[in-house]
Motif scaffolding. Structure first.
Motif, PDB file in Angstrom:
ATOM      1  N   UNK A  45      -4.744   3.226   6.638  1.00 56.97           N
ATOM      2  CA  UNK A  45      -5.111   3.936   5.415  1.00 56.97           C
ATOM      3  C   UNK A  45      -4.071   3.691   4.328  1.00 56.97           C
ATOM      4  N   UNK A  46      -2.799   3.813   4.726  1.00 59.33           N
ATOM      5  CA  UNK A  46      -1.693   3.595   3.801  1.00 59.33           C
ATOM      6  C   UNK A  46      -1.704   2.157   3.299  1.00 59.33           C
ATOM      7  N   UNK A  47      -1.822   1.228   4.219  1.00 54.97           N
ATOM      8  CA  UNK A  47      -1.797  -0.186   3.861  1.00 54.97           C
ATOM      9  C   UNK A  47      -2.989  -0.531   2.975  1.00 54.97           C
ATOM     10  N   UNK A  48      -4.124   0.042   3.299  1.00 56.47           N
ATOM     11  CA  UNK A  48      -5.335  -0.224   2.528  1.00 56.47           C
ATOM     12  C   UNK A  48      -5.156   0.210   1.079  1.00 56.47           C
ATOM     13  N   UNK A  49      -4.576   1.403   0.896  1.00 59.48           N
ATOM     14  CA  UNK A  49      -4.380   1.907  -0.465  1.00 59.48           C
ATOM     15  C   UNK A  49      -3.312   1.134  -1.219  1.00 59.48           C
ATOM     16  N   UNK A  50      -2.212   0.826  -0.531  1.00 61.91           N
ATOM     17  CA  UNK A  50      -1.164   0.030  -1.165  1.00 61.91           C
ATOM     18  C   UNK A  50      -1.713  -1.333  -1.574  1.00 61.91           C
ATOM     19  N   UNK A  51      -2.519  -1.883  -0.733  1.00 60.33           N
ATOM     20  CA  UNK A  51      -3.112  -3.174  -1.026  1.00 60.33           C
ATOM     21  C   UNK A  51      -3.948  -3.139  -2.293  1.00 60.33           C
ATOM     22  N   UNK A 155       9.972 -24.051 -23.613  1.00 64.44           N
ATOM     23  CA  UNK A 155      11.359 -23.701 -23.332  1.00 64.44           C
ATOM     24  C   UNK A 155      11.474 -23.180 -21.892  1.00 64.44           C
ATOM     25  N   UNK A 156      10.581 -22.246 -21.566  1.00 62.22           N
ATOM     26  CA  UNK A 156      10.692 -21.586 -20.266  1.00 62.22           C
ATOM     27  C   UNK A 156       9.355 -20.941 -19.905  1.00 62.22           C
ATOM     28  N   UNK A 157       9.045 -20.896 -18.594  1.00 65.22           N
ATOM     29  CA  UNK A 157       7.840 -20.192 -18.146  1.00 65.22           C
ATOM     30  C   UNK A 157       8.282 -19.031 -17.268  1.00 65.22           C
ATOM     31  N   UNK A 158       7.752 -17.858 -17.551  1.00 64.25           N
ATOM     32  CA  UNK A 158       8.202 -16.690 -16.800  1.00 64.25           C
ATOM     33  C   UNK A 158       7.013 -15.854 -16.335  1.00 64.25           C
ATOM     34  N   UNK A 159       7.143 -15.242 -15.199  1.00 64.16           N
ATOM     35  CA  UNK A 159       6.129 -14.252 -14.791  1.00 64.16           C
ATOM     36  C   UNK A 159       6.777 -13.277 -13.829  1.00 64.16           C
ATOM     37  N   UNK A 160       6.183 -12.107 -13.732  1.00 57.39           N
ATOM     38  CA  UNK A 160       6.828 -11.036 -12.968  1.00 57.39           C
ATOM     39  C   UNK A 160       6.443 -11.093 -11.504  1.00 57.39           C
ATOM     40  N   UNK A 161       6.712 -12.235 -10.916  1.00 63.29           N
ATOM     41  CA  UNK A 161       6.286 -12.447  -9.543  1.00 63.29           C
ATOM     42  C   UNK A 161       7.114 -11.601  -8.569  1.00 63.29           C
ATOM     43  N   UNK A 162       8.371 -11.383  -8.902  1.00 68.08           N
ATOM     44  CA  UNK A 162       9.253 -10.652  -7.999  1.00 68.08           C
ATOM     45  C   UNK A 162       8.632  -9.346  -7.518  1.00 68.08           C
ATOM     46  N   UNK A 163       8.187  -8.578  -8.464  1.00 65.89           N
ATOM     47  CA  UNK A 163       7.570  -7.275  -8.213  1.00 65.89           C
ATOM     48  C   UNK A 163       6.398  -7.363  -7.250  1.00 65.89           C
ATOM     49  N   UNK A 164       5.462  -8.228  -7.670  1.00 64.01           N
ATOM     50  CA  UNK A 164       4.227  -8.342  -6.898  1.00 64.01           C
ATOM     51  C   UNK A 164       4.533  -8.739  -5.453  1.00 64.01           C
ATOM     52  N   UNK A 165       5.473  -9.707  -5.356  1.00 59.80           N
ATOM     53  CA  UNK A 165       5.769 -10.194  -4.010  1.00 59.80           C
ATOM     54  C   UNK A 165       6.435  -9.135  -3.159  1.00 59.80           C
ATOM     55  N   UNK A 166       7.353  -8.405  -3.813  1.00 62.69           N
ATOM     56  CA  UNK A 166       8.043  -7.359  -3.054  1.00 62.69           C
ATOM     57  C   UNK A 166       7.033  -6.332  -2.548  1.00 62.69           C
ATOM     58  N   UNK A 167       6.121  -5.956  -3.423  1.00 66.50           N
ATOM     59  CA  UNK A 167       5.121  -4.963  -3.031  1.00 66.50           C
ATOM     60  C   UNK A 167       4.207  -5.492  -1.933  1.00 66.50           C
ATOM     61  N   UNK A 168       3.773  -6.734  -2.125  1.00 66.38           N
ATOM     62  CA  UNK A 168       2.909  -7.335  -1.110  1.00 66.38           C
ATOM     63  C   UNK A 168       3.655  -7.365   0.221  1.00 66.38           C
ATOM     64  N   UNK A 169       4.949  -7.664   0.146  1.00 64.57           N
ATOM     65  CA  UNK A 169       5.770  -7.677   1.344  1.00 64.57           C
ATOM     66  C   UNK A 169       5.800  -6.308   1.996  1.00 64.57           C
ATOM     67  N   UNK A 170       5.908  -5.283   1.155  1.00 62.73           N
ATOM     68  CA  UNK A 170       5.961  -3.914   1.667  1.00 62.73           C
ATOM     69  C   UNK A 170       4.656  -3.552   2.364  1.00 62.73           C
ATOM     70  N   UNK A 172       2.607  -5.567   3.697  1.00 61.29           N
ATOM     71  CA  UNK A 172       2.590  -6.320   4.955  1.00 61.29           C
ATOM     72  C   UNK A 172       3.377  -5.606   6.025  1.00 61.29           C
ATOM     73  N   UNK A 173       4.527  -5.062   5.601  1.00 63.03           N
ATOM     74  CA  UNK A 173       5.401  -4.357   6.539  1.00 63.03           C
ATOM     75  C   UNK A 173       4.715  -3.111   7.093  1.00 63.03           C
ATOM     76  N   UNK A 174       4.103  -2.355   6.166  1.00 61.79           N
ATOM     77  CA  UNK A 174       3.383  -1.142   6.591  1.00 61.79           C
ATOM     78  C   UNK A 174       2.298  -1.510   7.597  1.00 61.79           C
ATOM     79  N   UNK A 175       1.592  -2.602   7.264  1.00 64.51           N
ATOM     80  CA  UNK A 175       0.512  -3.037   8.142  1.00 64.51           C
ATOM     81  C   UNK A 175       1.061  -3.437   9.509  1.00 64.51           C
ATOM     82  N   UNK A 176       2.144  -4.227   9.485  1.00 64.13           N
ATOM     83  CA  UNK A 176       2.736  -4.679  10.747  1.00 64.13           C
ATOM     84  C   UNK A 176       3.242  -3.498  11.559  1.00 64.13           C
ATOM     85  N   UNK A 177       3.925  -2.583  10.836  1.00 64.83           N
ATOM     86  CA  UNK A 177       4.423  -1.389  11.524  1.00 64.83           C
ATOM     87  C   UNK A 177       3.280  -0.628  12.168  1.00 64.83           C
ATOM     88  N   UNK A 178       2.192  -0.510  11.413  1.00 65.67           N
ATOM     89  CA  UNK A 178       1.008   0.187  11.922  1.00 65.67           C
ATOM     90  C   UNK A 178       0.464  -0.479  13.170  1.00 65.67           C
TER      91      UNK A 178
END
Ligand SMILES: Nc1ncnc2c1ncn2[C@@H]1O[C@H](COP(=O)(O)OP(=O)(O)O)[C@@H](O)[C@H]1O
Ligand SMILES: [Mg+2]
Lengths: 301, 221
Positions: A45-51, A155-170, A172-178
């Motif tokens: 349930x938690x993982x589903x909502x976070x997702x 000059x430069x290309x930027x995107x806020x990937x850090x955030x998304x990836x960290x959250x996706x990682x989290x 994943x962790x919740x899911x794995x823990x579950x």
């Protein structure tokens, strides 16, 4: 009536009798499976909502392509054409230096004089790229960023990937823990159900011995035990889903939930119905597996 | 129908129950298996319905080697063999009727057939006034007849009886023997383990005598 149908009817009748011969044991089996699936369900349930949250967040992900001060109109035209033909990009908005400064002054009113003081306009012009859903995963974003990094005038290309990836990682962790805890509890449930099956078999070993001596097949003897375990598992799974639903309702009603937007991130929605069904089916499967293992270990059945 | 080839049986605890037993029983024969207590009679019978397998040698029943027979075939072997156990093996919480119909249920007979066959054998064995009694409510002789009824109810090709008259008074024993003879006369192969010498003499049938696990005399008594 065919032989198979008769065997089936006998199996069902025996199963029913068996379930009620010792209701406490039947209940214990159902509860063991129910509890393990309930806990697994909480994590799901938690993982589903976070997702869902991560996906919503990802929808806002943009790629910023900052332009060099000396980018020529030709280079801009070429870039615009490339964006238009890139199948991963749904929209490319041009933000001029002036637009950028205005936006800054709008977003940070207290600092509105700063640009003037540092001299001229320090904000670079840029393109804001909207990425199509299909390419919004980390790899997709990376690919787009790389392909424009070296383009003339960029000059430069930027995107806020850090955030998304960290959250996706989290998530994943919740899911794995579950899954981990769920597997552990499922194992405990297997042991419990297996033990109750063994107890029931022991209580009836005399009858089983005679059945074998007069020519009962293994399937005829084992069928009712397996069906009973499946029924207990099914009941356990259904109980788990009902328990999750109740838990979810209760959480939704609390003050904390209504006051705190974070709560709607972690528990905004209930599991989709196919997941709830799958959980129930897993309960039945657990019951059958426990019975098969236990009957095989009992050997003589 | 039943062939033993150099069969030796050692139990895991070390007891040697049978030693180099070779014997053939033809289809339709009526045979007494005799010998003192501990001679190996029960073990001999258990080999036939594959309750035990030989330590060496071969047991062939109805052209099938029972030792190498796959486990899933064993139930079908046993359906051809009715066994009257020395200790009856009745279920204390089932009635006389249920104890017998149980065997018909296990092999998947239609309901009506289960009932009619059960009534038939119970009638034949004089138990029709005991249908709803539990084993502990009937006499030893009646329990014995319940065991016989259950062995017969599936109309086996082979009937094995382990000391079936041990608990019966002479008249009843004589009657049961008559019953076995009738069954045999309809083609069923019958093997009866007993140490009742008078009975054997009266019946005048083939005798396989065991002593300390060896055949001591074979042929008509
Ligand atoms: N299940 C068993 N385990 C170990 N020894 C056994 C077992 N059954 C029988 N025996 C031994 O095998 C021998 C033959 O026994 P049995 O076949 O029961 O003889 P009978 O029926 O002629 O009295 C005896 O010495 C007995 O103690
Ligand atoms: Mg014996």
């Amino acid at each position: 009536m065919g032989r198979l149908l008769r065997a089936l009817r006998h199996c069902i009748r025996e199963t029913w009798d068996g379930l009620w011969r010792n209701p406490a044991l039947s209940l214990l089996s159902a509860a063991a499976i129910g509890i393990s699936l309930y806990v697994l369900g909480l994590f799901l349930l938690l993982a589903f909502n976070l997702n869902r949250f991560v996906e919503a967040l990802g929808r806002e992900t943009q790629i910023q392509v900052y332009l060099r001060e000396d980018a020529t109109p030709d280079q801009l035209r070429t870039l615009r054409a490339e964006f238009a033909s890139d199948p991963a990009i749904s929209e490319a908005r041009y933000v001029s230096k002036t637009d950028a400064r205005q936006r800054f002054q709008r977003d940070f009113p207290t600092l509105r004089d700063l640009p003037g003081r540092v001299g001229g306009n320090p904000f670079p012009a840029s393109f804001e790229l909207e990425v199509l859903d299909a390419s919004r995963d980390p790899e997709g974003l990376d690919r787009i960023a790389k392909s424009y990094q070296k383009a003339p005038g960029v000059e430069e290309v930027r995107y806020d990937r850090g955030w998304t990836e960290r959250l996706a990682g989290m998530v994943g962790l919740v899911q794995k823990g579950g899954y981990g805890i769920g597997a552990l509890l499922a194992f405990a449930a297997l042991v419990t159900v297996g033990a109750t099956v063994r107890l029931t078999v022991l209580a009836r070993r005399e009858e089983i011995e005679i059945m074998k001596l007069v020519g009962a097949t293994a399937g005829f003897i084992r069928g009712p035990f397996m069906l009973a375990a499946a029924a207990q598992g099914l009941a356990g799974g259904a109980l788990a889903v009902a328990g999750l639903r109740v838990t979810h309702r209760l959480v939704e009603r609390t003050e904390i939930f209504r006051a705190n937007p974070f709560m709607s991130i972690v528990a905004g929605r209930f599991l989709p119905s196919d997941a709830a069904l799958a959980l129930t089916a897993v309960g039945a499967a657990l019951g059958i597996v426990a019975a098969v293992l236990s009957l095989r270990r009992a050997g003589s059945v | 129908m039943i062939q033993f080839f150099h069969v030796t049986k050692k139990y895991t605890q070390g007891a040697v129950a049978l030693t180099d037993v070779s014997v053939h029983v033809e289809k339709g024969e009526f045979v007494f298996l005799t010998g003192p207590s501990g001679a190996g009679k029960t073990t001999f019978l258990r080999m036939i319905f594959r309750d035990e397998v030989p330590s060496s040698g071969q047991v062939v029943v109805n052209n099938q080697d029972v030792a190498t027979m796959p486990a899933r075939r064993v139930p079908y072997l046993r359906r051809q063999i009715g066994v009257v156990f020395q200790d009856f093996k009745l279920l204390p919480r089932k009635t006389v009727f249920e104890n017998v119909s149980f065997a018909t249920q296990v092999i998947g007979l239609p309901r009506r057939e289960q009932r009619s066959r059960t009534f038939q054998v119970l009638e034949m064995l004089g138990l029709n006034h005991r249908l709803h009694n539990f084993p502990e409510q009937v006499s030893g002789g009646e329990q014995q007849r319940m065991a016989i009824a259950r062995a017969l109810v599936n109309r086996p090709l082979i009937l094995l009886a382990d000391e079936p008259t041990g608990n019966l008074d002479p008249d009843l024993a004589q009657e049961i023997m008559g019953l076995f003879r009738d069954i045999n006369s309809h083609g069923t192969t019958v093997i009866i383990a007993t140490h009742d010498r008078d009975m054997i003499r009266r019946m005048g049938r083939r005798v396989i005598a065991l002593d300390h696990g060896r055949i001591s005399a074979a042929g008509a008594a």
